[in-house]
Design a protein around this motif. Structure first.
Motif, PDB file in Angstrom:
ATOM      1  N   GLN A 203     -13.258 -26.579  57.917  1.00 34.64           N
ATOM      2  CA  GLN A 203     -13.799 -26.440  59.278  1.00 34.64           C
ATOM      3  C   GLN A 203     -13.673 -27.753  60.031  1.00 34.64           C
ATOM      4  O   GLN A 203     -13.272 -27.788  61.199  1.00 34.64           O
TER       5      GLN A 203
ATOM      6  N   ILE B 228     -23.021 -16.860  54.258  1.00 34.42           N
ATOM      7  CA  ILE B 228     -22.952 -16.888  55.716  1.00 34.42           C
ATOM      8  C   ILE B 228     -22.390 -18.201  56.224  1.00 34.42           C
ATOM      9  O   ILE B 228     -21.665 -18.250  57.237  1.00 34.42           O
TER      10      ILE B 228
ATOM     11  N   ARG C  52     -18.638 -17.927  55.917  1.00 33.74           N
ATOM     12  CA  ARG C  52     -18.084 -17.042  56.961  1.00 33.74           C
ATOM     13  C   ARG C  52     -18.073 -17.742  58.321  1.00 33.74           C
ATOM     14  O   ARG C  52     -17.114 -17.613  59.090  1.00 33.74           O
ATOM     15  N   GLU C  53     -19.125 -18.475  58.624  1.00 31.46           N
ATOM     16  CA  GLU C  53     -19.162 -19.216  59.888  1.00 31.46           C
ATOM     17  C   GLU C  53     -18.065 -20.271  59.931  1.00 31.46           C
ATOM     18  O   GLU C  53     -17.391 -20.446  60.958  1.00 31.46           O
TER      19      GLU C  53
ATOM     20  N   VAL D  85     -16.709  -9.147  61.416  1.00 30.77           N
ATOM     21  CA  VAL D  85     -17.615 -10.006  62.184  1.00 30.77           C
ATOM     22  C   VAL D  85     -18.203  -9.251  63.377  1.00 30.77           C
ATOM     23  O   VAL D  85     -19.408  -9.014  63.464  1.00 30.77           O
TER      24      VAL D  85
ATOM     25  N   THR E 182     -24.701 -10.722  59.695  1.00 27.62           N
ATOM     26  CA  THR E 182     -24.052 -11.769  60.477  1.00 27.62           C
ATOM     27  C   THR E 182     -25.126 -12.661  61.092  1.00 27.62           C
ATOM     28  O   THR E 182     -26.318 -12.398  60.947  1.00 27.62           O
ATOM     29  N   SER E 183     -24.675 -13.694  61.753  1.00 27.49           N
ATOM     30  CA  SER E 183     -25.584 -14.586  62.467  1.00 27.49           C
ATOM     31  C   SER E 183     -25.080 -14.724  63.911  1.00 27.49           C
ATOM     32  O   SER E 183     -23.900 -14.467  64.187  1.00 27.49           O
TER      33      SER E 183
ATOM     34  N   TYR F  50     -24.350 -17.345  65.463  1.00 26.25           N
ATOM     35  CA  TYR F  50     -23.272 -18.327  65.494  1.00 26.25           C
ATOM     36  C   TYR F  50     -21.967 -17.715  65.001  1.00 26.25           C
ATOM     37  O   TYR F  50     -20.891 -17.975  65.544  1.00 26.25           O
ATOM     38  N   LEU F  51     -22.045 -16.888  63.947  1.00 31.00           N
ATOM     39  CA  LEU F  51     -20.849 -16.231  63.432  1.00 31.00           C
ATOM     40  C   LEU F  51     -20.264 -15.293  64.487  1.00 31.00           C
ATOM     41  O   LEU F  51     -19.042 -15.262  64.702  1.00 31.00           O
ATOM     42  N   ARG F  52     -21.120 -14.516  65.159  1.00 30.38           N
ATOM     43  CA  ARG F  52     -20.627 -13.591  66.179  1.00 30.38           C
ATOM     44  C   ARG F  52     -20.015 -14.351  67.352  1.00 30.38           C
ATOM     45  O   ARG F  52     -18.963 -13.961  67.892  1.00 30.38           O
TER      46      ARG F  52
ATOM     47  N   GLN G 162     -18.631 -17.429  67.290  1.00 34.66           N
ATOM     48  CA  GLN G 162     -17.361 -18.038  66.893  1.00 34.66           C
ATOM     49  C   GLN G 162     -16.281 -16.975  66.666  1.00 34.66           C
ATOM     50  O   GLN G 162     -15.104 -17.200  66.963  1.00 34.66           O
TER      51      GLN G 162
END
Length: 594
Positions: A76, A108, A111-112, A144, A151-152, A154-156, A158
């Motif tokens: 990342q 998570i 995934r993020e 996602v 999900t979170s 932040y994940l959604r 990004q």
């Protein structure tokens, strides 16, 4: 080096050191990592960790799963370094592993990190296409965006931004629409996270150039959603919503939804923005809507003319151009012709002609004035404001588009026979002759229609005006008769028919050798051509003895007075009704009347 065996603790510590180096402010340290051997070892390490976690989940121990998180964080961080993209574009193994990390079974944090990596590397078309080929669109949409749980925010966010970067590439845009990306993004517009909503809206605006996306957006009630959220938060959301709405407004299949759905006032709000790009886009959309007669009254009631006049004062030439487009398109419609005279639009347009040198602005200004010139009231204003003579002086302008719109203006202005003496004294004849000399057939046609208008009532003019028109026009008109263009021949014949009502002009036409051409045209299968040529020959026949008439002229069919009058005043349908043609190359002007 190699695959970690029993104790992953030291390796995890190494990864933490690398992460610290990548996230430091030292550019040199980052380049050292990228250009050295460490990156080459990190990629297999990521693959090994992914295989351990996803390849055989039953045998994977917790330590192997835990190892994936620091590796993901390192990648990342690396993905934010520009030089990293040169490596990753060609490394399909790495792309595959990053997409694997989006699996719902992942931590998570992993995934993020994967979503951020995808967002950061999707900044060039080769990278976007490589990601799409590896299944990035499906992974982001289904693992996602469309996940109801696990999900979170932040994940959604990004994930939506990664899709937005992918959508910049036309080849990938279609895949996003085809793989239900629009539906997923529209669902995110109702997310409780403002950041998620902003990301989804920006991505939808990137997709708005796709016609299928626009159709889905309308069918799923997206316009109502925009109306509810458009002014709720932030300039960025305002601009992205505006672009989506503008894209729908210029879609001929969907534009009615803007007007019928009550969104016209929102486009006006966009046009009143302080941002020049938003102003330009809104004016562009309104110009498209203005081309439809059914929208004219509602647009006038919404105050569009005054809004566009305000935008014509902008420092941006593109904003001024689109505002003029809108005014020129509105000026075609009968209700707008009177309205523009009342609100002072003519004065602004006339000032543009006199003061501005910008060719694009000048062309659209002339389009607007030509469309407005069919109104008696508007012609009176133009005469009072001294607009006619400066426009006629544009007959020798180097840009053909300018000369063409000047010709349209002349045709529409001279459609009223009461102003013939005025236009002759203010450069109309010189302008007509200048266009007649042009090799461009579209320009020549405007000149010929103007010649028909100028000569319709030639017998009612002052003797010196009659003589001036006759001496100046007959020879150039006869030169058009051998043309291969039937439309040009017909208009030239009608102008000669008007001129040949005078005895002295009948002799001029004979002496200049036009009879053979006219006899040929009189045999044309076109009724209009036959009527025009026949009228000239019939008029000339009145000056000949019976024997000369039999020798020179063919038998001419008689025409009723009503047919003669209707055909003498042909005019240009396009010129009378106005024009919605925004971008016609000079080389293509000859096709305008096909």
């Amino acid at each position: 080096t190699g695959k970690p065996d029993r104790d992953d603790g030291p390796l995890r510590n190494v990864l933490q050191v690398i992460y610290a180096a990548v996230t430091s402010r030292s550019i040199g340290l980052k380049l050292l990592l990228l250009k050295g051997s460490i990156l080459e070892q990190l990629v297999p390490l990521l693959s090994h960790a992914c295989d351990a976690v996803y390849g055989n989940a039953e045998d994977a121990d917790d330590e192997k799963k835990d190892l994936l998180e620091p590796i993901a964080e390192v990648f990342q961080a690396l993905s934010a370094v520009e030089e990293f993209h040169e490596y990753v574009d060609l490394n399909c193994i790495l792309l595959r592993d990053v997409l694997t990390m989006l699996e719902p079974t992942s931590n998570i944090v992993v995934r993020e990190a994967a979503a951020v990596v995808l967002k950061n590397i999707a900044l060039s078309d080769p990278a976007r296409e490589a990601l799409a080929d590896q299944g990035a669109v499906q992974a982001l949409v289904y693992n996602v965006l469309r996940m109801s749980t696990g999900t979170s925010p932040y994940l959604r966010e990004q994930g939506a931004r990664a899709i937005g970067n992918l959508a910049v590439c036309d080849a990938v845009e279609d895949r996003i629409v085809r793989d239900n990306g629009v539906f997923a993004l529209m669902d995110l517009l109702y997310d409780t996270s403002e950041q998620v909503v902003d990301a989804a809206l920006r991505t939808l605006s990137n997709l708005a150039s796709n016609p299928t996306m626009r159709a889905i957006f309308i069918a799923e009630g997206g316009l109502e959603t925009l109306k509810q959220t458009i002014l709720t938060r932030g300039e960025d959301r305002f601009q992205q919503s505006g672009w989506i709405m503008c894209s729908i407004a210029v879609d001929p299949e969907l534009s009615d939804y803007i007007v019928e759905g009550g969104a016209l006032s929102l486009l006006v709000t966009f046009a009143l923005s302080s941002d020049a790009q938003t102003q330009e886009e809104a004016a562009w959309a309104l110009a498209s809507l203005a081309s439809r007669p059914s929208n004219a009254i509602m647009m006038l009631q919404a105050g569009i003319v005054n809004v566009m006049l305000g935008l014509m004062k902008s420092n941006s030439s593109q904003v001024r151009m689109q505002a003029l487009f809108c005014i020129a398109n509105l000026a075609v419609h009968l209700p707008a012709k009177a309205d523009m005279g009342r609100v002072g639009a003519l004065e602004v347009l006339i000032a543009n002609v006199i003061e501005l040198k910008d060719e694009g602005t000048l062309i659209q200004t002339l389009r607007a004035l030509a469309n407005l010139a069919v109104s008696d009231e508007n012609r009176d204003i133009m005469i009072r404001k001294g607009a006619f003579a400066p426009i006629m002086r544009l007959c020798n302008h180097e840009e053909e588009h300018v000369r063409f719109e000047m010709g349209r203006f002349l045709v529409n202005f001279t459609h009223n026979q009461g102003c013939v003496s005025f236009v002759l004294n203010n450069g109309a004849l010189d302008a007509t002759l200048a266009l007649l000399r042009s090799p461009n057939e579209a320009l020549k046609r405007e000149a010929l229609v103007a010649a028909v208008n100028l000569t319709v009532c030639i017998s009612d003019l002052e003797p010196e005006e009659t003589e001036l028109l006759s001496v100046s026009l007959i020879a150039p008109l006869i030169e058009v008769l051998p043309s291969d263009n039937v439309t040009l021949q017909e208009q030239a014949a009608w102008a000669l028919a008007n001129l040949s009502t005078l005895h002295e002009n009948q002799l001029r036409i004979i002496n200049l050798g036009a009879i053979d051409y006219l006899r040929h045209l009189n045999k044309s299968p076109s009724n209009d051509m036959h009527a025009a040529a026949g009228k000239v020959l019939d008029n000339i026949g009145q000056s000949l003895t019976p024997m000369s008439r039999r020798a020179l002229l063919p038998a001419v069919r008689n025409n009723t007075p009503q047919k003669e009058e209707a055909r003498r005043r042909r005019g240009s349908r396009l010129s009378r009704e106005g024009s919605f043609m925004p971008d016609v190359d000079a080389d293509d002007l000859s096709s305008l009347y096909d």
